[in-house]
Design an enzyme around this catalytic site. Structure first.
Site, mmCIF file in Angstrom:
data_model
loop_
_atom_site.group_PDB
_atom_site.id
_atom_site.type_symbol
_atom_site.label_atom_id
_atom_site.label_comp_id
_atom_site.label_asym_id
_atom_site.label_seq_id
_atom_site.Cartn_x
_atom_site.Cartn_y
_atom_site.Cartn_z
ATOM 1 N N ALA A 27 39.227 34.737 35.415
ATOM 2 C CA ALA A 27 39.208 34.798 34.178
ATOM 3 C C ALA A 27 39.767 36.290 33.693
ATOM 4 C CB ALA A 27 37.672 34.701 33.957
ATOM 5 N N ASN A 28 39.537 36.340 32.357
ATOM 6 C CA ASN A 28 39.767 37.682 31.657
ATOM 7 C C ASN A 28 40.997 38.339 31.655
ATOM 8 O OD1 ASN A 28 37.145 36.969 31.035
ATOM 9 N ND2 ASN A 28 36.174 38.650 32.151
ATOM 10 N N TYR A 64 43.048 38.707 34.535
ATOM 11 C CA TYR A 64 43.603 39.295 35.681
ATOM 12 C C TYR A 64 44.395 38.295 36.668
ATOM 13 C CZ TYR A 64 40.296 42.460 34.018
ATOM 14 O OH TYR A 64 39.789 43.784 33.266
ATOM 15 N N ARG A 95 35.212 31.453 38.118
ATOM 16 C CA ARG A 95 35.022 31.917 36.799
ATOM 17 C C ARG A 95 36.340 31.747 35.909
ATOM 18 N NH1 ARG A 95 32.763 37.333 33.700
ATOM 19 N NH2 ARG A 95 31.021 36.166 32.676
ATOM 20 N N HIS A 134 37.344 35.277 40.974
ATOM 21 C CA HIS A 134 37.477 35.705 39.389
ATOM 22 C C HIS A 134 38.966 35.218 38.955
ATOM 23 C CE1 HIS A 134 37.568 37.872 35.630
ATOM 24 N NE2 HIS A 134 37.307 39.114 36.223
ATOM 25 N N ASN A 162 43.162 41.256 27.331
ATOM 26 C CA ASN A 162 44.212 41.736 28.223
ATOM 27 C C ASN A 162 45.594 41.179 27.826
ATOM 28 O OD1 ASN A 162 42.880 43.626 30.003
ATOM 29 N ND2 ASN A 162 42.124 42.356 31.466
ATOM 30 N N GLN A 214 32.044 39.021 43.483
ATOM 31 C CA GLN A 214 33.167 38.682 42.701
ATOM 32 C C GLN A 214 34.344 39.221 43.255
ATOM 33 O OE1 GLN A 214 34.171 39.993 38.671
ATOM 34 N NE2 GLN A 214 34.186 37.614 37.887
ATOM 35 N N PRO A 244 28.888 39.296 36.176
ATOM 36 C CA PRO A 244 29.702 40.264 36.877
ATOM 37 C C PRO A 244 29.963 41.471 35.652
ATOM 38 C CG PRO A 244 31.144 38.547 36.735
ATOM 39 C CD PRO A 244 29.763 37.987 35.957
ATOM 40 N N LEU A 245 29.782 42.720 36.294
ATOM 41 C CA LEU A 245 29.896 43.744 35.149
ATOM 42 C C LEU A 245 30.447 44.955 36.057
ATOM 43 C CD1 LEU A 245 26.112 43.535 33.670
ATOM 44 C CD2 LEU A 245 28.392 43.308 32.232
ATOM 45 N N THR A 246 31.807 45.450 35.743
ATOM 46 C CA THR A 246 32.447 46.366 35.966
ATOM 47 C C THR A 246 31.887 47.678 35.440
ATOM 48 O OG1 THR A 246 34.605 45.389 36.463
ATOM 49 C CG2 THR A 246 34.719 47.605 35.982
#
Ligand code: FMN
Length: 358
Positions: free
Chosen positions: A174-175, A177, A224, A172, A232, A105, A30-32
């Site tokens: 992960a990361n 959020y 994920r 999602h 973050n 996602q 996945p790529l924003t």
């Protein structure tokens, strides 16, 4: 060929991923890219971008917000209204026409939202009123009743994704959020049923998975996680114990896959080896299909598949600049490098104009 010899698997071996038959194990991560229109509706340029990458065994779309409050950045797509569903339908049809597969996602940013993004400039929503470092808005802690509203938004978004013709969805978590903010205790200081113990901090995630799998069937839902990713402003007092617990809860759900960000994104100097806890070790706790991510090359990905440390591997940066990455891997061709200036937002430049082979 000696039929008694086991066939060695690699990136080009087909894979039955839950309910979806993949032609190879090369996944577009996945790529924003911040190139939806100003109303968060995907455009024809986005359709071309995904169609160009349909030779991946599976495309996982950019993070796609489940509600207006779920957005953190400008021009990210949503999946909460009919216009968005119609636009995504064009994209899924184009990918399918090329023989590809595509999961959406599902994303809610929680506290990670820039000023001007939240509707009516309201505060962003988070488990606790703890701001992420940087130019983000000050979040407001969610009331218990609001948490069930967000779970309903996940359900609605999952239904919309189904109507838009996707092959499945990735939750999602992960990361840094919203779901990750509930999981980790650096961002979750709640004292109700959604904070404290591992079971309580995992409750939001598991409820989201319950409604999403009810819509899709568990064999079309992936998840994920990014246990040691500090992006973050994330932290946890014991990520190994927390994520071991989470992964143990996931096994019985029989999801399509567990997608693991094995280190720290947006940090070239970070290696999984710099942490005593290795997220890849969770693979041994998880009984199901494991998708590895972060810093993989063709060689290291093939090694992971051959040795059974992963069933499939996702590639982020390489898919930005190499729309035909599987073909380049197959022919050992030189890879284009990514223009960092055009990663987020902008025009066709650095988005759909990377050269294809031949
Ligand atoms: C421009 C960019 C946008 C990203 N957007 C997302 C996203 O929307 N959702 C997500 O889960 N990860 C996102 N990531 C992380 C990637 O999916 C991936 O984990 C990361 O690039 C590491 O994989 P790689 O080493 O193959 O690039 C993004 C990364 C980059 C570089």
């Amino acid at each position: 060929m000696n039929p008694s010899l086991p066939i060695e698997k690699d990136l080009f071996s087909p894979l039955q991923l839950g309910a979806t038959q993949l032609k190879n194990r090369i996944v577009m991560a996945p790529l924003t890219r911040c190139r939806a229109d100003d109303n968060n509706v995907p455009t024809d340029m986005n359709r071309v971008y995904y169609q160009q990458r349909a030779t991946a065994g599976l495309i996982i779309t950019e993070g796609t917000q489940i509600s207006p409050q779920g957005a953190g950045y400008p021009n990210t797509p949503g999946i909460y209204n009919q216009q968005q569903v119609n636009a995504w339908r064009q994209i899924t049809d184009s990918v399918h026409a090329q023989g590809g597969h595509i999961f959406l996602q599902l994303w809610h940013v929680g506290r990670v939202s820039y000023p001007g993004i939240q509707p009516n400039d309201e505060p962003s929503l988070a488990p606790s009123a703890i701001k992420a470092d940087g130019a983000y808005v000050q979040p407001r802690a969610l009331e218990n009743s609001e948490i069930s509203d967000i779970i309903d938004e996940y359900k609605h978004a999952a239904e919309n994704a189904l109507a838009a013709g996707f092959d499945g969805v990735e939750v999602h978590a992960a990361n840094g959020y919203l779901i990750d903010q509930f999981l980790r205790d650096g961002s979750n200081k709640r004292t109700d049923l959604y904070g404290g113990s591992y079971a309580n901090r995992s409750r939001f995630l598991l409820k989201v998975l319950q409604v999403v799998t009810a819509v899709w069937g568990s064999d079309r839902v992936g998840i994920r996680l990014s246990p040691i990713n500090k992006f973050n402003s994330m932290s946890d007092s014991n990520p190994e114990a927390l994520f071991s617990y989470v992964v143990e809860q996931l096994t019985p759900l029989k999801l399509a896959y567990l997608h693991m960000v094995e280190g720290q994104i947006h940090d070239e100097n970070f290696a999984e080896s710099s942490s005593t806890f290795k997220p890849s070790s969770l693979r041994d706790l998880y009984q199901g299909t494991y998708m590895a991510n972060l810093g993989y090359s063709k060689e290291s990905a093939n090694h992971a598949i051959k040795t059974g440390t992963a069933e499939l591997v996702s590639f982020g940066d390489l898919f930005i600049s190499n729309p035909d990455l599987p073909e380049r891997f197959l022919h050992n061709t030189a890879l284009n490098t990514t223009d960092l200036e055009t990663r987020y937002g902008g025009t066709e430049k650095g988005y759909i104009d990377y050269p294809l082979l031949g």
